[in-house]
Design a protein around this motif. Sequence first.
Motif, PDB file in Angstrom:
ATOM      1  N   ASP A 224       0.830  -1.205   0.000  1.00 10.94           N
ATOM      2  CA  ASP A 224       0.000   0.000   0.000  1.00 10.94           C
ATOM      3  C   ASP A 224       0.865   1.256   0.000  1.00 10.94           C
ATOM      4  O   ASP A 224       0.501   2.274  -0.604  1.00 10.94           O
ATOM      5  N   LYS A 227       1.896   2.472  -3.456  1.00  8.61           N
ATOM      6  CA  LYS A 227       0.851   2.902  -4.378  1.00  8.61           C
ATOM      7  C   LYS A 227       0.627   4.412  -4.236  1.00  8.61           C
ATOM      8  O   LYS A 227       0.237   4.885  -3.161  1.00  8.61           O
ATOM      9  N   VAL A 263      -4.036   4.683  -5.386  1.00  9.74           N
ATOM     10  CA  VAL A 263      -5.043   4.811  -4.323  1.00  9.74           C
ATOM     11  C   VAL A 263      -5.922   6.002  -4.675  1.00  9.74           C
ATOM     12  O   VAL A 263      -5.449   7.150  -4.656  1.00  9.74           O
TER      13      VAL A 263
END
Length: 394
Positions: A224, A227, A263
Amino acid sequence: MKRTIWVLWMIILMILLAACQPQAATENPETQPTPTSSPSEPSPTPQRATETATPTSTPVDSSLTVTDALGRRVTLQNLPQRIVVAGRGVALLADAVYVFPESFERVVAVSRTSQSPDGDFLALVDERLPEKIAFETNVGAEQVVTARPDVVILKPYMQETLGNPLEALGIPVVYLSMENPAEYQRDLQTLGVLFGNPQRAEEVWGFYQQHLEEVSSALAGLTDEQKPRTLLLYYSDRDGQVAFNVAPKNWLQTIITELAGGVPVWTDIELGSGWTKVNFEQIAQWDADRIFIIAYTANPEQVVENLKQDGQWQALRAVQEGHLYPFPKDFYSWDQPDTRWILGLRFLAAQLHPQAFPELDMIGETRQFFAQLYGLDAVEFEGKILPILKGIQP
């Protein structure tokens, strides 16, 4: 007595002589039917059905049934020869319809819309388009009927205003959604049935599947933290009023951002069922790592250049770091549920993760797209597509 015996012998002799004579039919072979082929040889022409059918055989059922985007089973008595694509959102549907070569002959009417000042994309693909009926997007059922359609293809949101009235007049309607990758696969299969060409449907979806897998494989294992926080903004200047908008969570713009390894920062606010207008304060608060500008009727490259000169936008970190980009378009923008969304995904993934696509040639990808889906050759691409392509550097 002798005379009687002699007569009998003469009669018998005449019968025997007649039996030994050749048949008259063989004297002129040209007057006879062509001999039937032997069982080991193929017949030179198909035999009539009445010669081969058994007394209990029944005619082949030529009807077909599809399940449309609303889950309705629609049965047509025959393969449709007169197809109409009508209503709002039709351009996005028509671009998918025209990946089937049968569309040139069988599509008889299309509602016309265009996002480009450079002309109508369908006119480039179908040279017979000027001969076909051009409906407005707000066309009524009574007008569609004049095209004598065997079936009408509509977006699901056209059911109440156009679909139901058409069905009340006895016109079959098939709804196609094509708003996300899963729906694209399903609705391409439906079109394959309607055009009698399921192989083409599989071929086209195979093209999409290949690119989806390539992007997924290249981005596999991202955390994550790796991103980028990404913002896709739709720019409009209707009636001279500049506005920026973000898409709902379930729209393709959000989906391809996630598939591209980004995201979508805008999903943390309350979003409507359509585009949601946002002000500059909200844009600044999101502080996205990458910002992409979508412009349907304007030049996205020019919009980006203008924003870079704006004092407010110059204060944004993404602008300062050189991460404000135009979203590509040709006749249509690549962000929306048009056939071009797969190009939009490839572009976005490469912009967010350039290290994962070091040899990606977007011009080459675009050329391949128009060749495989629409049969446009290199000359047509170089002359008609490349000159109007925005957001991609040659």
